[in-house]
Design a protein around this motif. Structure first.
Motif, PDB file in Angstrom:
ATOM      1  N   CYS A  45     -43.179  37.931 -91.570  1.00  0.00           N
ATOM      2  CA  CYS A  45     -42.219  36.829 -91.642  1.00  0.00           C
ATOM      3  C   CYS A  45     -41.653  36.437 -90.287  1.00  0.00           C
ATOM      4  CB  CYS A  45     -41.094  37.195 -92.608  1.00  0.00           C
ATOM      5  SG  CYS A  45     -41.665  37.320 -94.322  1.00  0.00           S
ATOM      6  N   SER A  46     -41.966  37.214 -89.267  1.00  0.00           N
ATOM      7  CA  SER A  46     -41.562  36.857 -87.909  1.00  0.00           C
ATOM      8  C   SER A  46     -42.619  35.999 -87.222  1.00  0.00           C
ATOM      9  CB  SER A  46     -41.313  38.128 -87.080  1.00  0.00           C
ATOM     10  OG  SER A  46     -40.267  38.888 -87.641  1.00  0.00           O
ATOM     11  N   GLY A  47     -43.751  35.830 -87.878  1.00  0.00           N
ATOM     12  CA  GLY A  47     -44.835  35.033 -87.322  1.00  0.00           C
ATOM     13  C   GLY A  47     -44.814  33.614 -87.841  1.00  0.00           C
ATOM     14  N   GLU A  48     -45.982  33.051 -88.063  1.00  0.00           N
ATOM     15  CA  GLU A  48     -46.105  31.649 -88.474  1.00  0.00           C
ATOM     16  C   GLU A  48     -45.581  31.486 -89.906  1.00  0.00           C
ATOM     17  OE1 GLU A  48     -47.085  27.962 -89.564  1.00  0.00           O
ATOM     18  OE2 GLU A  48     -48.424  29.485 -90.427  1.00  0.00           O
ATOM     19  N   ALA A  49     -44.621  30.577 -90.083  1.00  0.00           N
ATOM     20  CA  ALA A  49     -43.898  30.468 -91.351  1.00  0.00           C
ATOM     21  C   ALA A  49     -44.809  30.094 -92.509  1.00  0.00           C
ATOM     22  CB  ALA A  49     -42.759  29.459 -91.224  1.00  0.00           C
ATOM     23  N   ALA A  50     -45.743  29.167 -92.281  1.00  0.00           N
ATOM     24  CA  ALA A  50     -46.619  28.724 -93.362  1.00  0.00           C
ATOM     25  C   ALA A  50     -47.497  29.875 -93.851  1.00  0.00           C
ATOM     26  CB  ALA A  50     -47.471  27.553 -92.904  1.00  0.00           C
ATOM     27  N   ALA A  51     -47.992  30.685 -92.924  1.00  0.00           N
ATOM     28  CA  ALA A  51     -48.825  31.827 -93.300  1.00  0.00           C
ATOM     29  C   ALA A  51     -48.013  32.838 -94.099  1.00  0.00           C
ATOM     30  CB  ALA A  51     -49.412  32.481 -92.057  1.00  0.00           C
ATOM     31  N   ARG A  53     -45.317  32.161 -95.954  1.00  0.00           N
ATOM     32  CA  ARG A  53     -45.062  31.599 -97.280  1.00  0.00           C
ATOM     33  C   ARG A  53     -46.282  31.738 -98.180  1.00  0.00           C
ATOM     34  NH1 ARG A  53     -42.993  27.165 -94.383  1.00  0.00           N
ATOM     35  NH2 ARG A  53     -44.780  25.896 -95.087  1.00  0.00           N
ATOM     36  N   GLU A  60     -42.653  25.564 -99.888  1.00  0.00           N
ATOM     37  CA  GLU A  60     -41.971  25.180 -98.653  1.00  0.00           C
ATOM     38  C   GLU A  60     -40.459  25.132 -98.853  1.00  0.00           C
ATOM     39  OE1 GLU A  60     -42.439  21.730 -95.186  1.00  0.00           O
ATOM     40  OE2 GLU A  60     -43.836  21.846 -96.877  1.00  0.00           O
ATOM     41  N   THR A  67     -37.213  33.498 -93.462  1.00  0.00           N
ATOM     42  CA  THR A  67     -36.262  33.807 -92.390  1.00  0.00           C
ATOM     43  C   THR A  67     -35.431  35.041 -92.735  1.00  0.00           C
ATOM     44  OG1 THR A  67     -36.120  31.470 -91.820  1.00  0.00           O
ATOM     45  CG2 THR A  67     -34.346  32.887 -91.022  1.00  0.00           C
TER      46      THR A  67
END
Length: 249
Positions: A45-51, A53, A60, A67
């Motif tokens: 969850c600290s990386g790319e948000a879409a990935a 999710r 979305e 976060t």
């Protein structure tokens, strides 16, 4: 007596407790597994948000959950019993407990968790989002991750009456041998019986409230049935370890 509940996807946000301390949670032998799952979730969850999710199965609109997961180690905590919300916990209604019933409930209630395995009612935890069917980076399925650890952690519960009200996915994370499980069915006028998830959660919450707050000491199924039936629940003994709770539509 130990009563095991499923968690809920919905949870309260915030809290007044210090940030997460895994060493402060019940079943300290789970600390290593808890840390591995938590670190993987925070990393995701600290990386790319879409990935993140996509991995967590979130829309979305639920981006804030990613976060909050990323902030897992620094977020404020609240007791597990006040953290979880939703249908089952609305029926359990811990906010209405008196001092005496709260004390009994807190000593008997346990809550399953994809992140923490099993939690005592008073364990301080932050808001998070993780379901039992999720596969996190660097780990196998959560079932394969948790089952050995939970099996070992609950091995000493054999002399206790354990009532496992967890749903299938959370039950599979770590079944407790000899535990009593409860199926909830709705009895319709035409004689058919059906399982309705929403009603199942509600009635399991009501049953948990009855059992958790009762002054009676329940050491076997017979005493459990007496307490539940006295409170108005319709329970049938299906087998040595399975009860069926019959409800009206």
């Amino acid at each position: 007596m130990r009563i095991l509940l499923s968690p809920s996807e919905t949870k309260s946000v915030g809290g007044s407790g210090e940030p997460l301390d895994l060493a402060a949670l019940s079943l300290p032998e789970l600390e290593g597994t808890r840390r591995a799952v938590a670190d993987s979730l925070v990393s995701l969850c600290s990386g790319e948000a879409a990935a993140a999710r996509d991995a967590l199965g979130l829309s979305e609109k639920l981006g804030d959950e990613v976060t909050l997961n990323a902030d897992l180690w620094t977020s404020p905590t609240a007791s597990a019993l006040s953290r979880y919300t939703g249908v089952l916990f609305d029926a359990l209604d811990p906010a209405s407990f008196t001092a005496a019933t709260r004390s009994r409930a807190e000593s008997r209630l346990w809550i399953g968790s994809a992140l923490f395995g099993l939690l005592g009612a008073t364990d301080p935890i932050p808001h998070y989002r993780l379901s039992a069917g999720t596969q996190l980076p660097g780990l196998g399925t959560l079932r394969s991750t948790w089952k050995p650890a939970l099996t070992a952690a609950t091995a000493g519960w054999g002399d206790d009456l354990v009532v496992d009200l967890r749903s299938g996915g959370y039950h599979q994370l770590g079944p407790v041998p000899g535990a009593i499980t409860v199926d909830v069915v709705t009895d319709y006028p035409d004689g058919t019986r059906k399982v309705v998830s929403h009603f199942s959660k509600h009635h399991k919450g009501l049953l948990a409230r009855t059992l958790a707050t009762s002054r009676a000491e329940m050491g076997d199924v017979a005493s459990l049935l007496r307490v539940a039936r006295r409170a108005g629940h319709t329970l049938e003994r299906t087998s040595e370890t399975v009860l069926t709770m019959v409800t009206e539509p």
